[in-house]
Design a protein around this motif. Structure first.
Motif, short mmCIF file in Angstrom:
data_model
loop_
_atom_site.label_atom_id
_atom_site.label_comp_id
_atom_site.label_asym_id
_atom_site.label_seq_id
_atom_site.Cartn_x
_atom_site.Cartn_y
_atom_site.Cartn_z
N LYS A 194 -0.65 17.98 -8.10
CA LYS A 194 0.70 17.69 -7.60
C LYS A 194 1.38 18.99 -7.17
CE LYS A 194 4.96 15.98 -9.90
NZ LYS A 194 5.84 17.10 -9.97
N ARG A 195 1.90 19.02 -5.97
CA ARG A 195 2.67 20.19 -5.51
C ARG A 195 4.02 19.70 -5.04
NH1 ARG A 195 -2.49 22.00 -3.45
NH2 ARG A 195 -3.29 23.40 -5.04
N GLY A 196 5.06 20.06 -5.74
CA GLY A 196 6.40 19.59 -5.38
C GLY A 196 6.59 18.13 -5.76
N GLU A 197 7.59 17.52 -5.19
CA GLU A 197 7.90 16.11 -5.49
C GLU A 197 6.81 15.18 -4.97
OE1 GLU A 197 10.63 14.43 -7.13
OE2 GLU A 197 10.50 16.48 -7.93
N LEU A 198 6.49 14.17 -5.74
CA LEU A 198 5.53 13.17 -5.25
C LEU A 198 6.22 12.24 -4.26
CD1 LEU A 198 3.54 11.91 -8.37
CD2 LEU A 198 2.83 13.55 -6.63
N PRO A 199 5.54 11.84 -3.20
CA PRO A 199 6.14 10.87 -2.28
C PRO A 199 5.99 9.45 -2.83
CG PRO A 199 3.99 11.55 -1.47
CD PRO A 199 4.20 12.29 -2.75
N GLU A 200 6.59 9.22 -4.02
CA GLU A 200 6.36 7.94 -4.73
C GLU A 200 6.75 6.73 -3.90
OE1 GLU A 200 7.45 9.35 -9.20
OE2 GLU A 200 7.53 7.20 -8.82
N ALA A 201 7.97 6.78 -3.33
CA ALA A 201 8.47 5.60 -2.61
C ALA A 201 7.58 5.32 -1.40
CB ALA A 201 9.91 5.83 -2.17
N GLN A 202 7.22 6.39 -0.71
CA GLN A 202 6.39 6.21 0.48
C GLN A 202 5.00 5.68 0.09
OE1 GLN A 202 5.45 9.83 2.47
NE2 GLN A 202 5.38 8.89 4.50
N TYR A 203 4.51 6.17 -1.05
CA TYR A 203 3.17 5.73 -1.48
C TYR A 203 3.19 4.24 -1.85
CZ TYR A 203 -1.57 6.22 -3.28
OH TYR A 203 -2.92 6.10 -3.46
N VAL A 204 4.25 3.80 -2.51
CA VAL A 204 4.35 2.37 -2.83
C VAL A 204 4.45 1.56 -1.54
CG1 VAL A 204 5.71 0.58 -4.01
CG2 VAL A 204 5.30 2.78 -5.13
N ASP A 205 5.17 2.08 -0.54
CA ASP A 205 5.23 1.39 0.76
C ASP A 205 3.82 1.30 1.37
OD1 ASP A 205 7.95 1.21 0.54
OD2 ASP A 205 8.39 2.89 1.88
N ALA A 206 3.07 2.40 1.24
CA ALA A 206 1.71 2.41 1.80
C ALA A 206 0.81 1.40 1.08
CB ALA A 206 1.12 3.82 1.69
N LEU A 207 0.94 1.34 -0.26
CA LEU A 207 0.14 0.36 -1.03
C LEU A 207 0.50 -1.06 -0.60
CD1 LEU A 207 0.37 1.94 -4.61
CD2 LEU A 207 -1.68 1.83 -3.18
N THR A 208 1.79 -1.28 -0.38
CA THR A 208 2.25 -2.61 0.04
C THR A 208 1.66 -2.96 1.41
OG1 THR A 208 4.29 -2.18 -1.17
CG2 THR A 208 4.32 -4.03 0.37
N ALA A 209 1.68 -1.99 2.32
CA ALA A 209 1.12 -2.23 3.65
C ALA A 209 -0.39 -2.47 3.54
CB ALA A 209 1.39 -1.02 4.54
N ASP A 210 -1.04 -1.75 2.60
CA ASP A 210 -2.48 -1.90 2.38
C ASP A 210 -2.80 -3.32 1.90
OD1 ASP A 210 -5.15 -1.37 1.98
OD2 ASP A 210 -4.85 0.35 0.65
N ILE A 211 -1.98 -3.83 0.97
CA ILE A 211 -2.20 -5.21 0.49
C ILE A 211 -2.04 -6.18 1.65
CG2 ILE A 211 -1.32 -7.07 -1.00
CD1 ILE A 211 -0.19 -4.84 -2.82
N GLU A 212 -0.99 -5.98 2.44
CA GLU A 212 -0.74 -6.93 3.54
C GLU A 212 -1.91 -6.93 4.51
OE1 GLU A 212 3.21 -6.57 5.10
OE2 GLU A 212 3.88 -7.76 3.37
N ALA A 213 -2.42 -5.73 4.80
CA ALA A 213 -3.55 -5.65 5.74
C ALA A 213 -4.82 -6.26 5.14
CB ALA A 213 -3.79 -4.19 6.12
N SER A 214 -4.86 -6.41 3.80
CA SER A 214 -6.06 -6.92 3.13
C SER A 214 -6.01 -8.43 2.88
CB SER A 214 -6.24 -6.22 1.77
OG SER A 214 -6.22 -4.83 1.91
N LEU A 215 -4.85 -9.03 3.11
CA LEU A 215 -4.67 -10.42 2.70
C LEU A 215 -5.74 -11.36 3.25
CD1 LEU A 215 -0.79 -10.89 2.77
CD2 LEU A 215 -2.30 -10.70 0.79
N ALA A 216 -6.08 -11.16 4.53
CA ALA A 216 -7.03 -12.09 5.15
C ALA A 216 -8.39 -12.05 4.44
CB ALA A 216 -7.20 -11.73 6.63
N LYS A 217 -8.71 -10.90 3.81
CA LYS A 217 -10.02 -10.75 3.16
C LYS A 217 -10.09 -11.45 1.80
CE LYS A 217 -9.79 -6.29 4.36
NZ LYS A 217 -9.98 -4.86 4.43
N VAL A 218 -8.93 -11.75 1.22
CA VAL A 218 -8.94 -12.38 -0.11
C VAL A 218 -8.13 -13.67 -0.11
CG1 VAL A 218 -9.34 -10.23 -1.36
CG2 VAL A 218 -6.99 -10.90 -0.86
N TRP A 219 -7.99 -14.25 1.05
CA TRP A 219 -7.14 -15.43 1.21
C TRP A 219 -7.51 -16.54 0.23
CZ3 TRP A 219 -2.76 -14.90 3.32
CH2 TRP A 219 -1.99 -16.02 3.64
N GLY A 220 -6.49 -17.07 -0.45
CA GLY A 220 -6.72 -18.22 -1.34
C GLY A 220 -7.32 -17.85 -2.68
#
Ligand code: SF4
Length: 397
Positions: free
Chosen positions: A44-70
């Motif tokens: 870790k160097r300086g502040e972690l981009p926590e909020a941005q990283y959670v946004d990225a994880l959220t976008a990652d889940i959304e992009a993955s939805l079709a692969k785990v549908w249902g």
């Protein structure tokens, strides 16, 4: 039951039912890189981009939805790195993002890794309130000198305090310990395990320190206990934990009844997992194929790629010829072995493709089996690599 008609290397799987699905979330930062660590962890160097990283994880889940549908999520594992560098609010926002996009079992096991060097009681309570119900603490040793030799950022007293609070806060807790450490003797290795037992933890993971390529220890190896000394430590640790009522259920894992790690059991029984976060690996089965994928490894590249809607760095379908080895690499870690039917359920291959490897393993005294189960013998557990290698090329025989 599935069967194959074409030669294995060209056949496509045909699954009637898909395996259980887990979610792995990788948080890639640590306070300091440990000299033995080959995980995708970044200082870790300086502040972690926590909020941005959670946004990225959220976008990652959304992009993955079709692969785990249902499909439902049975377990979640938040690993790293040092996930406990993230504030409880960030973990809460991330888990909420998961729950609002994917159906998660009401009784899902939700594990988070924590480092005693980032311990605060209030934080632990915050993670629990966010829904984490299993904490895995990287203690490694209760000996200050050994912790210093491992380059850990915490001391033994911090580990003790973190453990005490974790046990009071979470329904189940795992302690990671390492043995065969620089300068460690048999008695010291056992003393660490004794302290974990006395603290009241219901799950212990005891890992043999190994020198992995691309680590500081690999380039500058410390003096480690001889192999026979390390083997005796392993036997001593197993006996100690068995005597205290722990079940040895996987190569490195020991649990009191009811506390086995469900998330890891899903890996070892060749279940599916969606992996999100920097460098995360995933394995997903479809009706006619098994997909493996890896996310962008560097945190900054991951952030950029995920926010643009595609964090996958590499993806490929697993060839049928590779499945016997991939399955056995996992399932043979289980001390009780596995039901023969599970192989077909997870790979869509007939168990006869294992026959050559199994016969050789039996001749060498590495496995035993009956009509329903295959399990490693004690010797097979000791020489696990050798046993697993026997299934590397079982398709060509
Ligand atoms: S804290 Fe864990 S993940 Fe981070 S560098 Fe050390 S061993 Fe690796």
């Amino acid at each position: 039951m599935a069967s194959i008609a074409a030669p294995m290397s060209h056949a496509r799987p045909t699954f009637r039912a898909l395996p259980p699905l887990s979610l792995y979330v990788h948080l890639p930062w640590c306070l300091k890189k440990c000299p033995y660590c080959d995980f995708n962890s970044h200082e870790k160097r300086g502040e972690l981009p926590e909020a941005q990283y959670v946004d990225a994880l959220t976008a990652d889940i959304e992009a993955s939805l079709a692969k785990v549908w249902g499909r439902r999520i049975h377990t979640i594992f938040i690993g790293g790195g040092t996930p406990s560098l993230f504030a409880p609010e960030s973990i809460d926002r991330m888990l909420t993002a998961v729950r609002t996009r994917l159906p998660v079992d009401a009784d899902a096991e939700i594990t988070m890794e924590a480092n005693p060097g980032t311990f605060e009681a209030e934080r632990f309570r915050g993670y629990r309130a966010a829904g984490v119900n299993r904490l895995s603490i990287g203690v490694q040793s209760f000996d200050d000198a050994k912790l210093a030799a491992l380059g850990r950022v915490h001391g033994a007293d911090e580990a003790r305090r973190a453990l005490e609070t974790a046990l009071a806060t979470f329904p189940t807790v795992n302690v990671d310990l390492m043995y065969a450490l620089p300068g460690q003797d048999h008695a010291a290795a056992l003393a660490d395990v004794r302290e974990a037992i006395a603290a009241g933890v219901p799950h212990v993971s005891a890992y043999h320190l190994t020198l992995e390529p691309d680590t500081h220890f690999f380039r500058f190896p410390p003096a480690l206990p001889e192999e026979d000394v390390a083997a005796a430590m392993q036997e001593g640790i197993e006996a100690l934990l068995a005597g205290a009522g722990f079940e040895h259920y996987e190569t490195s894992a020991f649990a009191r009844p009811g506390h086995r790690a469900r998330h890891n059991l899903n890996y070892w029984t060749f279940g599916d997992y969606l992996g999100i976060g920097a460098g995360a690996h995933g394995k997903l089965s479809f009706r006619d194929r098994i997909l493996r994928e890896v996310r962008e490894r560097k945190p900054q590249s991951y952030l950029a790629a995920a926010l643009q809607g595609d964090a996958v760095f590499e993806a490929h379908d697993v060839a049928a010829a590779e499945l016997p080895f991939e399955f056995m690499l996992n399932a043979l870690r289980l001390v009780e072995g596995f039901a023969t039917d599970l192989f077909t359920a997870r790979t869509s291959l007939p168990s006869s493709v294992l026959e050559h490897g199994l016969r050789e393993a039996e001749t060498k005294g590495l496995v035993e089996r009956d009509s329903r189960r295959i399990r490693p013998t004690e010797r097979g557990q000791r020489f696990l690599n050798e046993l697993q290698q026997l299934f590397l090329e079982s398709d060509r025989r």
